[in-house]
Motif scaffolding. Structure first.
Motif, mmCIF file in Angstrom:
data_model
loop_
_atom_site.group_PDB
_atom_site.id
_atom_site.type_symbol
_atom_site.label_atom_id
_atom_site.label_comp_id
_atom_site.label_asym_id
_atom_site.label_seq_id
_atom_site.Cartn_x
_atom_site.Cartn_y
_atom_site.Cartn_z
ATOM 1 N N GLY A 28 86.569 -61.310 -50.116
ATOM 2 C CA GLY A 28 87.675 -60.500 -50.571
ATOM 3 C C GLY A 28 87.617 -60.025 -52.001
ATOM 4 N N PHE A 29 86.507 -60.219 -52.687
ATOM 5 C CA PHE A 29 86.375 -59.744 -54.063
ATOM 6 C C PHE A 29 86.187 -58.234 -54.110
ATOM 7 N N ARG A 30 86.584 -57.642 -55.233
ATOM 8 C CA ARG A 30 86.222 -56.251 -55.500
ATOM 9 C C ARG A 30 84.799 -56.260 -56.058
ATOM 10 N N VAL A 31 83.922 -55.504 -55.461
ATOM 11 C CA VAL A 31 82.502 -55.536 -55.818
ATOM 12 C C VAL A 31 82.021 -54.139 -56.166
ATOM 13 N N THR A 32 81.277 -54.040 -57.252
ATOM 14 C CA THR A 32 80.610 -52.789 -57.604
ATOM 15 C C THR A 32 79.125 -53.055 -57.751
ATOM 16 N N ILE A 33 78.327 -52.327 -56.985
ATOM 17 C CA ILE A 33 76.875 -52.424 -57.080
ATOM 18 C C ILE A 33 76.381 -51.307 -58.000
ATOM 19 N N VAL A 34 75.641 -51.676 -59.021
ATOM 20 C CA VAL A 34 75.100 -50.698 -59.964
ATOM 21 C C VAL A 34 73.593 -50.613 -59.786
ATOM 22 N N ASP A 35 73.115 -49.417 -59.510
ATOM 23 C CA ASP A 35 71.675 -49.214 -59.351
ATOM 24 C C ASP A 35 71.349 -47.762 -59.694
ATOM 25 N N LYS A 36 70.194 -47.521 -60.254
ATOM 26 C CA LYS A 36 69.827 -46.153 -60.618
ATOM 27 C C LYS A 36 69.473 -45.316 -59.399
ATOM 28 N N ASN A 37 69.191 -45.984 -58.273
ATOM 29 C CA ASN A 37 68.899 -45.269 -57.026
ATOM 30 C C ASN A 37 70.084 -45.349 -56.074
ATOM 31 N N PRO A 38 70.276 -44.343 -55.216
ATOM 32 C CA PRO A 38 71.386 -44.392 -54.258
ATOM 33 C C PRO A 38 71.014 -45.144 -52.983
ATOM 34 N N TYR A 39 69.946 -45.895 -53.017
ATOM 35 C CA TYR A 39 69.467 -46.599 -51.826
ATOM 36 C C TYR A 39 68.875 -47.955 -52.207
ATOM 37 N N THR A 40 68.788 -48.824 -51.221
ATOM 38 C CA THR A 40 68.067 -50.083 -51.365
ATOM 39 C C THR A 40 66.739 -49.940 -50.635
ATOM 40 N N THR A 41 65.707 -50.581 -51.150
ATOM 41 C CA THR A 41 64.352 -50.406 -50.612
ATOM 42 C C THR A 41 63.828 -51.709 -50.027
ATOM 43 N N PHE A 42 63.224 -51.604 -48.847
ATOM 44 C CA PHE A 42 62.597 -52.771 -48.214
ATOM 45 C C PHE A 42 61.161 -52.862 -48.739
ATOM 46 N N LEU A 43 60.984 -53.618 -49.809
ATOM 47 C CA LEU A 43 59.713 -53.645 -50.536
ATOM 48 C C LEU A 43 58.506 -54.078 -49.692
ATOM 49 N N PRO A 44 58.624 -55.035 -48.754
ATOM 50 C CA PRO A 44 57.427 -55.496 -48.035
ATOM 51 C C PRO A 44 56.698 -54.416 -47.237
ATOM 52 N N LEU A 45 57.369 -53.291 -46.951
ATOM 53 C CA LEU A 45 56.707 -52.240 -46.168
ATOM 54 C C LEU A 45 56.302 -51.030 -47.014
ATOM 55 N N LEU A 46 56.392 -51.140 -48.321
ATOM 56 C CA LEU A 46 56.009 -50.005 -49.159
ATOM 57 C C LEU A 46 54.517 -49.698 -49.055
ATOM 58 N N TYR A 47 53.693 -50.699 -48.801
ATOM 59 C CA TYR A 47 52.262 -50.421 -48.647
ATOM 60 C C TYR A 47 52.014 -49.570 -47.411
ATOM 61 N N GLN A 48 52.888 -49.676 -46.403
ATOM 62 C CA GLN A 48 52.768 -48.825 -45.218
ATOM 63 C C GLN A 48 53.145 -47.390 -45.555
ATOM 64 N N VAL A 49 54.101 -47.211 -46.454
ATOM 65 C CA VAL A 49 54.426 -45.868 -46.940
ATOM 66 C C VAL A 49 53.230 -45.292 -47.682
ATOM 67 N N ALA A 50 52.610 -46.114 -48.534
ATOM 68 C CA ALA A 50 51.490 -45.664 -49.359
ATOM 69 C C ALA A 50 50.267 -45.288 -48.532
#
Length: 447
Positions: A28-50
């Motif tokens: 029930g807390f008020r939460v603000t997520i601050v990030d320079k990107n408008p998305y979250t990234t699933f890092l373990p599959l970035l090599y598949q993107v590359a």
């Protein structure tokens, strides 16, 4: 009783930040997520993107959609944090008004650590962001196009680091070399692409059991990767890498996976930093010396019990801190974090992976590979991402022998090509200057 008007600011939307936001929203807390990107990234599959296995959109998920699906009051602020005013409880950002907080969770993650090696930051490419992975993909694509057009004789890729990132990248590049590229580029032979993996330690996958290290080395050797253990890099250049022993290896593209460290900007926030610029925290996950600021994930280190910088510790710490904030707000004593090790795994290529469980049980080959695929698809956010990643991975690994099964982008010149163009330009200028001087000397002298 939790004060539901309390505001929790979470800096960073990686595994730890997202996990903390989910838990806090439930309370029930008020939460603000601050990030320079408008998305979250699933890092373990970035090599598949590359390597063109999955689309960038398949491993990223909208933060605003994530926030909208939470049960509590969760908002997203797209901005870069520039500082923290602990006295006035403000998170300072580069865009818009500062954010006030009652409790603060820092989950900034980490970036590449180049260990001060000359040229490494300038000429290497990394796989720690969506953008960085796309750049690597397009440089590989651009290099292959250049070889196919006859602009260069070969394309040499050096992967630095024998951890999971380096092993996965090198193994997938080797499969591209022997399976995907000959189908997509009939003008290119497999020996025109060279993949070298450089590791300073005497083994690959240091945290894994010895039998898994040996299996990984053999699999990479069988796939044609030139694995160089006990090898240190002294400098990185636009078209080659120099080793500590003086050897020079040609390099059209250097992919850096040798180490990670905290962001430089975090060092300006007046927080205690340990090795690798990681924020020092107590077992409660409170930052040392603070009573309202927590840190979780790769950016944090428990001073009494350092944990591996992996997704599972970050996820568990994020959920734990969500409960810790609730305890703090309710006046209850804080608990100590206890990591539940669920095992580690890495993939090498089609039907080849390694997995190790807490009880010492190890799995290799196809069973470990299937387990790796299932686990990674499960932890992706969003059903669309799971389905699309499953389709793309199935296309790559089921039909790779019949088609290129590669997602491509726009050709981008690798560092070596830029260096070659600069050398040619310099040579042409030198020739023109020499010709000008020769013509001046050849002119008749009039008395």
């Amino acid at each position: 009783m939790v004060n539901k008007s309390a505001h929790v600011v979470i800096v960073g939307a990686g595994f730890g930040g997202i996990s903390a936001a989910h838990e806090l929203a439930k309370s029930g807390f008020r939460v603000t997520i601050v990030d320079k990107n408008p998305y979250t990234t699933f890092l373990p599959l970035l090599y598949q993107v590359a390597t063109g296995g999955v689309n960038p959109g398949d491993v990223t998920y909208s933060l605003r959609l994530f926030a909208a699906k939470q049960k509590g009051h969760v908002r997203v602020r797209r901005a870069a944090v520039t500082g923290i005013d602990k006295v006035n409880r403000l998170v300072q950002v580069d865009d818009g008004p500062d954010l006030t907080y009652d409790y603060l969770v820092i989950a900034t993650g980490v970036t590449a650590n180049f260990f001060g090696i000359p040229g490494a930051a300038e000429y290497s490419r990394t796989l720690y962001t969506r953008t960085g992975s796309i750049v690597v993909r397009d440089m590989i694509y651009g290099g292959m196009e250049d070889v196919a057009d006859g602009g260069r004789k070969s394309f040499d890729v050096i992967v630095v680091g024998g951890g999971p990132t380096g092993v996965e990248m090198a193994g997938t590049l080797a499969e591209m070399k022997t399976i995907g590229i000959p189908k997509a580029y009939p003008e290119i032979t497999p020996d025109q692409m060279n993949v070298t993996l450089v590791e300073m330690a005497p083994q690959l996958l240091t945290p894994f059991a010895k039998n898994l290290q040996e299996y990984t080395l053999k699999q990479l050797d069988d796939r044609g990767v030139d694995v160089r253990l006990n090898t240190a890099i002294s400098s990185v250049h636009a078209d080659h890498v120099e080793l500590k022993d003086g050897t020079q290896l040609p390099a059209d593209l250097v992919i850096w996976g040798a180490g990670i460290g905290g962001y430089d900007v975090v060092g300006e926030w007046d927080l205690p930093l340990g090795r690798g610029k990681r924020i020092e925290v107590e077992p409660s996950m409170l930052v040392v010396g603070e009573d309202r600021i927590f840190a979780v994930g790769d950016c944090a280190v428990i001073t009494t019990d350092p944990l591996p910088q992996l997704a599972q510790p970050a996820i568990q710490q994020g959920a734990f801190v969500g409960k810790q904030v609730e305890r703090l707000a309710s006046g209850e004593p804080l608990a100590s974090f206890s990591y539940k090790n669920k095992g580690i795994m890495a993939t090498i290529g089609k039907a080849a992976a390694v997995a190790e469980f807490p009880n010492g049980w190890t799995v290799t080959g196809f069973p470990a590979w299937v387990l790796w695929v299932v686990v990674h698809l499960f932890f992706l956010l969003g059903n669309r991402n799971r389905v699309m990643s499953m389709i793309n991975l199935a296309a790559r690994y089921s039909f790779g022998s019949k088609s290129s099964a590669t997602i491509v982008g726009d050709p981008l010149s690798p560092p070596s090509e830029t260096a070659l163009a600069e050398r040619k330009e310099a040579q042409e200028k030198a020739k023109l200057e020499a010709r000008r001087k020769h013509e001046e000397q050849a002119e008749p002298q009039h008395g």
